[in-house]
Motif scaffolding. Structure first.
Motif, PDB file in Angstrom:
ATOM      1  N   LEU A  99       0.850  -1.132   0.126  1.00  0.00           N
ATOM      2  CA  LEU A  99      -0.007   0.006  -0.067  1.00  0.00           C
ATOM      3  C   LEU A  99       0.932   1.300  -0.035  1.00  0.00           C
ATOM      4  N   GLU A 100       2.051   1.141   0.893  1.00  0.00           N
ATOM      5  CA  GLU A 100       2.823   2.531   0.562  1.00  0.00           C
ATOM      6  C   GLU A 100       3.360   2.454  -0.694  1.00  0.00           C
ATOM      7  N   ARG A 101       3.663   1.525  -1.654  1.00  0.00           N
ATOM      8  CA  ARG A 101       4.218   1.809  -2.574  1.00  0.00           C
ATOM      9  C   ARG A 101       3.052   1.915  -3.743  1.00  0.00           C
ATOM     10  N   GLY A 102       1.931   2.113  -3.307  1.00  0.00           N
ATOM     11  CA  GLY A 102       0.731   2.401  -4.203  1.00  0.00           C
ATOM     12  C   GLY A 102       0.299   1.193  -4.873  1.00  0.00           C
ATOM     13  N   ASP A 103       0.384   0.138  -4.629  1.00  0.00           N
ATOM     14  CA  ASP A 103      -0.081  -1.244  -5.181  1.00  0.00           C
ATOM     15  C   ASP A 103      -1.126  -1.609  -4.172  1.00  0.00           C
ATOM     16  N   VAL A 104      -2.329  -0.820  -4.502  1.00  0.00           N
ATOM     17  CA  VAL A 104      -3.494  -1.240  -3.579  1.00  0.00           C
ATOM     18  C   VAL A 104      -4.332  -2.640  -3.891  1.00  0.00           C
ATOM     19  N   GLU A 105      -4.115  -3.011  -5.161  1.00  0.00           N
ATOM     20  CA  GLU A 105      -4.492  -4.322  -5.298  1.00  0.00           C
ATOM     21  C   GLU A 105      -3.868  -5.300  -4.533  1.00  0.00           C
ATOM     22  N   LEU A 106      -2.601  -5.254  -4.642  1.00  0.00           N
ATOM     23  CA  LEU A 106      -1.681  -6.391  -3.912  1.00  0.00           C
ATOM     24  C   LEU A 106      -1.930  -6.215  -2.432  1.00  0.00           C
ATOM     25  N   GLY A 107      -1.946  -4.986  -1.975  1.00  0.00           N
ATOM     26  CA  GLY A 107      -2.261  -4.716  -0.375  1.00  0.00           C
ATOM     27  C   GLY A 107      -3.426  -5.388   0.170  1.00  0.00           C
ATOM     28  N   ASP A 108      -4.758  -4.915  -0.616  1.00  0.00           N
ATOM     29  CA  ASP A 108      -6.086  -5.506  -0.528  1.00  0.00           C
ATOM     30  C   ASP A 108      -5.931  -6.901  -0.572  1.00  0.00           C
ATOM     31  N   ALA A 109      -5.212  -7.605  -1.397  1.00  0.00           N
ATOM     32  CA  ALA A 109      -5.160  -8.973  -1.626  1.00  0.00           C
ATOM     33  C   ALA A 109      -4.498  -9.691  -0.406  1.00  0.00           C
ATOM     34  N   LEU A 110      -3.568  -8.994   0.189  1.00  0.00           N
ATOM     35  CA  LEU A 110      -2.517  -9.543   1.108  1.00  0.00           C
ATOM     36  C   LEU A 110      -3.537  -9.334   2.345  1.00  0.00           C
ATOM     37  N   PHE A 111      -4.187  -8.153   2.460  1.00  0.00           N
ATOM     38  CA  PHE A 111      -5.235  -8.139   3.780  1.00  0.00           C
ATOM     39  C   PHE A 111      -6.270  -9.153   3.851  1.00  0.00           C
ATOM     40  N   GLY A 112      -6.978  -9.516   2.634  1.00  0.00           N
ATOM     41  CA  GLY A 112      -7.969 -10.477   2.482  1.00  0.00           C
ATOM     42  C   GLY A 112      -7.473 -11.728   2.881  1.00  0.00           C
ATOM     43  N   ALA A 113      -6.231 -12.217   2.390  1.00  0.00           N
ATOM     44  CA  ALA A 113      -5.591 -13.422   2.692  1.00  0.00           C
ATOM     45  C   ALA A 113      -5.456 -13.494   4.202  1.00  0.00           C
ATOM     46  N   VAL A 114      -4.983 -12.408   5.000  1.00  0.00           N
ATOM     47  CA  VAL A 114      -4.804 -12.774   6.209  1.00  0.00           C
ATOM     48  C   VAL A 114      -6.160 -12.899   6.965  1.00  0.00           C
ATOM     49  N   GLU A 115      -7.007 -12.026   6.677  1.00  0.00           N
ATOM     50  CA  GLU A 115      -8.254 -12.311   7.295  1.00  0.00           C
ATOM     51  C   GLU A 115      -8.968 -13.783   7.068  1.00  0.00           C
ATOM     52  N   GLY A 116      -8.750 -14.164   5.632  1.00  0.00           N
ATOM     53  CA  GLY A 116      -9.217 -15.427   5.471  1.00  0.00           C
ATOM     54  C   GLY A 116      -8.371 -16.801   6.328  1.00  0.00           C
ATOM     55  N   ARG A 117      -7.189 -16.287   6.582  1.00  0.00           N
ATOM     56  CA  ARG A 117      -6.400 -17.362   7.045  1.00  0.00           C
ATOM     57  C   ARG A 117      -6.761 -17.427   8.667  1.00  0.00           C
ATOM     58  N   ALA A 118      -6.924 -16.051   9.156  1.00  0.00           N
ATOM     59  CA  ALA A 118      -7.393 -16.087  10.521  1.00  0.00           C
ATOM     60  C   ALA A 118      -8.702 -16.738  10.574  1.00  0.00           C
ATOM     61  N   ASN A 119      -9.803 -16.394   9.840  1.00  0.00           N
ATOM     62  CA  ASN A 119     -10.963 -17.195   9.990  1.00  0.00           C
ATOM     63  C   ASN A 119     -10.801 -18.682   9.884  1.00  0.00           C
ATOM     64  N   ALA A 120      -9.916 -19.219   8.960  1.00  0.00           N
ATOM     65  CA  ALA A 120      -9.773 -20.576   8.811  1.00  0.00           C
ATOM     66  C   ALA A 120      -9.243 -21.114  10.242  1.00  0.00           C
ATOM     67  N   ILE A 121      -8.053 -20.353  10.760  1.00  0.00           N
ATOM     68  CA  ILE A 121      -7.630 -21.245  12.111  1.00  0.00           C
ATOM     69  C   ILE A 121      -8.552 -20.982  12.833  1.00  0.00           C
ATOM     70  N   GLU A 122      -9.252 -20.163  13.155  1.00  0.00           N
ATOM     71  CA  GLU A 122     -10.204 -20.230  14.252  1.00  0.00           C
ATOM     72  C   GLU A 122     -11.077 -21.192  14.073  1.00  0.00           C
ATOM     73  N   ALA A 123     -11.446 -21.551  12.943  1.00  0.00           N
ATOM     74  CA  ALA A 123     -12.686 -22.677  12.742  1.00  0.00           C
ATOM     75  C   ALA A 123     -12.056 -24.008  12.785  1.00  0.00           C
ATOM     76  N   THR A 124     -10.645 -24.167  12.724  1.00  0.00           N
ATOM     77  CA  THR A 124      -9.752 -25.400  13.020  1.00  0.00           C
ATOM     78  C   THR A 124      -9.782 -25.784  14.413  1.00  0.00           C
ATOM     79  N   LEU A 125      -9.568 -24.478  15.213  1.00  0.00           N
ATOM     80  CA  LEU A 125      -9.445 -24.521  16.695  1.00  0.00           C
ATOM     81  C   LEU A 125     -10.897 -24.657  17.366  1.00  0.00           C
ATOM     82  N   SER A 126     -11.736 -24.360  16.605  1.00  0.00           N
ATOM     83  CA  SER A 126     -13.143 -24.599  17.155  1.00  0.00           C
ATOM     84  C   SER A 126     -13.706 -25.987  17.502  1.00  0.00           C
ATOM     85  N   ASP A 127     -12.985 -26.964  16.495  1.00  0.00           N
ATOM     86  CA  ASP A 127     -13.657 -28.178  16.392  1.00  0.00           C
ATOM     87  C   ASP A 127     -13.525 -29.176  17.717  1.00  0.00           C
TER      88      ASP A 127
END
Length: 127
Positions: A99-127
Protein backbone atom coordinates in the motif's frame (compact mmCIF):
# COMPACT_ATOMS: atom_id res chain seq x y z
CA UNK A 1 -9.30 -12.60 20.05
CA UNK A 2 -8.71 -16.28 19.42
CA UNK A 3 -11.33 -19.03 19.69
CA UNK A 4 -9.92 -22.43 20.72
CA UNK A 5 -12.47 -25.22 20.91
CA UNK A 6 -15.26 -22.82 21.74
CA UNK A 7 -13.35 -20.79 24.35
CA UNK A 8 -12.31 -17.23 23.47
CA UNK A 9 -8.90 -15.89 24.45
CA UNK A 10 -7.64 -12.37 23.98
CA UNK A 11 -5.29 -9.82 25.43
CA UNK A 12 -4.36 -6.18 25.23
CA UNK A 13 -0.74 -5.17 25.29
CA UNK A 14 1.44 -2.13 25.50
CA UNK A 15 4.30 -2.01 23.05
CA UNK A 16 7.49 -0.09 22.57
CA UNK A 17 9.46 0.44 19.37
CA UNK A 18 13.12 -0.56 19.71
CA UNK A 19 15.86 1.31 17.86
CA UNK A 20 18.90 -0.96 18.28
CA UNK A 21 18.28 -3.58 17.28
CA UNK A 22 15.19 -2.48 15.39
CA UNK A 23 12.12 -4.19 16.69
CA UNK A 24 9.07 -4.18 18.91
CA UNK A 25 8.74 -5.18 22.56
CA UNK A 26 5.36 -5.84 24.20
CA UNK A 27 3.75 -6.93 27.45
CA UNK A 28 0.11 -7.79 28.01
CA UNK A 29 -1.91 -5.57 30.32
CA UNK A 30 -5.06 -7.70 30.30
CA UNK A 31 -6.20 -11.14 29.20
CA UNK A 32 -3.64 -13.89 28.56
CA UNK A 33 -0.41 -12.96 30.33
CA UNK A 34 2.45 -12.74 27.86
CA UNK A 35 5.40 -10.61 26.88
CA UNK A 36 7.99 -10.69 24.19
CA UNK A 37 10.00 -8.97 21.55
CA UNK A 38 10.54 -9.19 17.84
CA UNK A 39 13.81 -8.00 16.30
CA UNK A 40 14.29 -7.24 12.63
CA UNK A 41 17.81 -8.10 11.48
CA UNK A 42 18.63 -6.85 7.96
CA UNK A 43 19.92 -9.50 5.55
CA UNK A 44 19.85 -7.29 2.45
CA UNK A 45 18.40 -4.00 1.20
CA UNK A 46 14.98 -5.62 0.74
CA UNK A 47 14.73 -8.34 3.37
CA UNK A 48 15.38 -9.13 7.00
CA UNK A 49 15.34 -11.93 9.50
CA UNK A 50 12.68 -11.74 12.17
CA UNK A 51 13.77 -13.04 15.58
CA UNK A 52 10.88 -13.60 18.01
CA UNK A 53 10.94 -14.36 21.72
CA UNK A 54 7.65 -14.76 23.56
CA UNK A 55 6.79 -15.86 27.07
CA UNK A 56 3.22 -16.88 27.75
CA UNK A 57 1.50 -18.14 30.87
CA UNK A 58 -0.94 -20.75 29.66
CA UNK A 59 -4.41 -20.31 31.15
CA UNK A 60 -5.62 -23.38 33.03
CA UNK A 61 -8.71 -23.61 30.87
CA UNK A 62 -6.56 -23.80 27.72
CA UNK A 63 -4.41 -26.52 29.26
CA UNK A 64 -7.55 -28.46 30.20
CA UNK A 65 -8.80 -28.32 26.60
CA UNK A 66 -5.74 -30.35 25.57
CA UNK A 67 -5.75 -32.71 28.58
CA UNK A 68 -7.46 -35.66 26.88
CA UNK A 69 -5.90 -35.29 23.44
CA UNK A 70 -2.73 -36.59 21.84
CA UNK A 71 -1.70 -32.99 21.07
CA UNK A 72 0.86 -31.54 23.46
CA UNK A 73 -0.02 -27.97 24.40
CA UNK A 74 3.56 -26.67 24.11
CA UNK A 75 3.94 -28.18 20.63
CA UNK A 76 0.59 -26.74 19.60
CA UNK A 77 1.50 -23.25 20.83
CA UNK A 78 4.96 -23.26 19.23
CA UNK A 79 4.50 -25.24 16.04
CA UNK A 80 0.98 -24.21 15.11
CA UNK A 81 -0.34 -21.10 16.79
CA UNK A 82 2.90 -19.09 16.82
CA UNK A 83 3.74 -20.20 13.27
CA UNK A 84 0.31 -19.17 12.00
CA UNK A 85 0.49 -15.86 13.85
CA UNK A 86 3.93 -15.04 12.44
CA UNK A 87 2.83 -15.91 8.90
CA UNK A 88 -0.14 -13.56 9.26
CA UNK A 89 2.11 -10.85 10.72
CA UNK A 90 4.45 -11.24 7.74
CA UNK A 91 1.55 -10.85 5.33
CA UNK A 92 0.24 -7.76 7.13
CA UNK A 93 3.70 -6.16 6.84
CA UNK A 94 3.84 -7.08 3.14
CA UNK A 95 0.36 -5.60 2.65
CA UNK A 96 1.38 -2.36 4.37
CA UNK A 97 4.47 -2.11 2.18
CA UNK A 98 2.44 -2.75 -0.96
CA UNK A 99 0.00 0.00 0.00
CA UNK A 100 2.90 2.39 0.73
CA UNK A 101 4.21 1.69 -2.80
CA UNK A 102 0.75 2.44 -4.18
CA UNK A 103 -0.04 -1.19 -5.09
CA UNK A 104 -3.58 -1.14 -3.68
CA UNK A 105 -4.61 -4.37 -5.43
CA UNK A 106 -1.78 -6.40 -3.85
CA UNK A 107 -2.22 -4.72 -0.45
CA UNK A 108 -5.95 -5.46 -0.41
CA UNK A 109 -5.36 -9.04 -1.58
CA UNK A 110 -2.84 -9.67 1.19
CA UNK A 111 -5.12 -8.18 3.85
CA UNK A 112 -7.95 -10.37 2.52
CA UNK A 113 -5.69 -13.43 2.70
CA UNK A 114 -4.79 -12.64 6.32
CA UNK A 115 -8.44 -12.29 7.25
CA UNK A 116 -9.26 -15.57 5.48
CA UNK A 117 -6.40 -17.38 7.20
CA UNK A 118 -7.45 -16.03 10.61
CA UNK A 119 -11.01 -17.26 10.04
CA UNK A 120 -9.76 -20.69 8.90
CA UNK A 121 -7.49 -21.03 11.94
CA UNK A 122 -10.29 -20.09 14.27
CA UNK A 123 -12.62 -22.61 12.58
CA UNK A 124 -9.95 -25.32 12.90
CA UNK A 125 -9.41 -24.57 16.59
CA UNK A 126 -13.14 -24.56 17.31
CA UNK A 127 -13.56 -28.23 16.32
Amino acid sequence: TLNVRGVEFSWRAVSKILDEPKGIMWESISGIKNKGRVEFIPTSEESCLMKVKMNIITPRILASLFKNTSVLLGDFLQKKLLKWSLEMFRDVVKADLALERGDVELGDALFGAVEGRANAIEATLSD
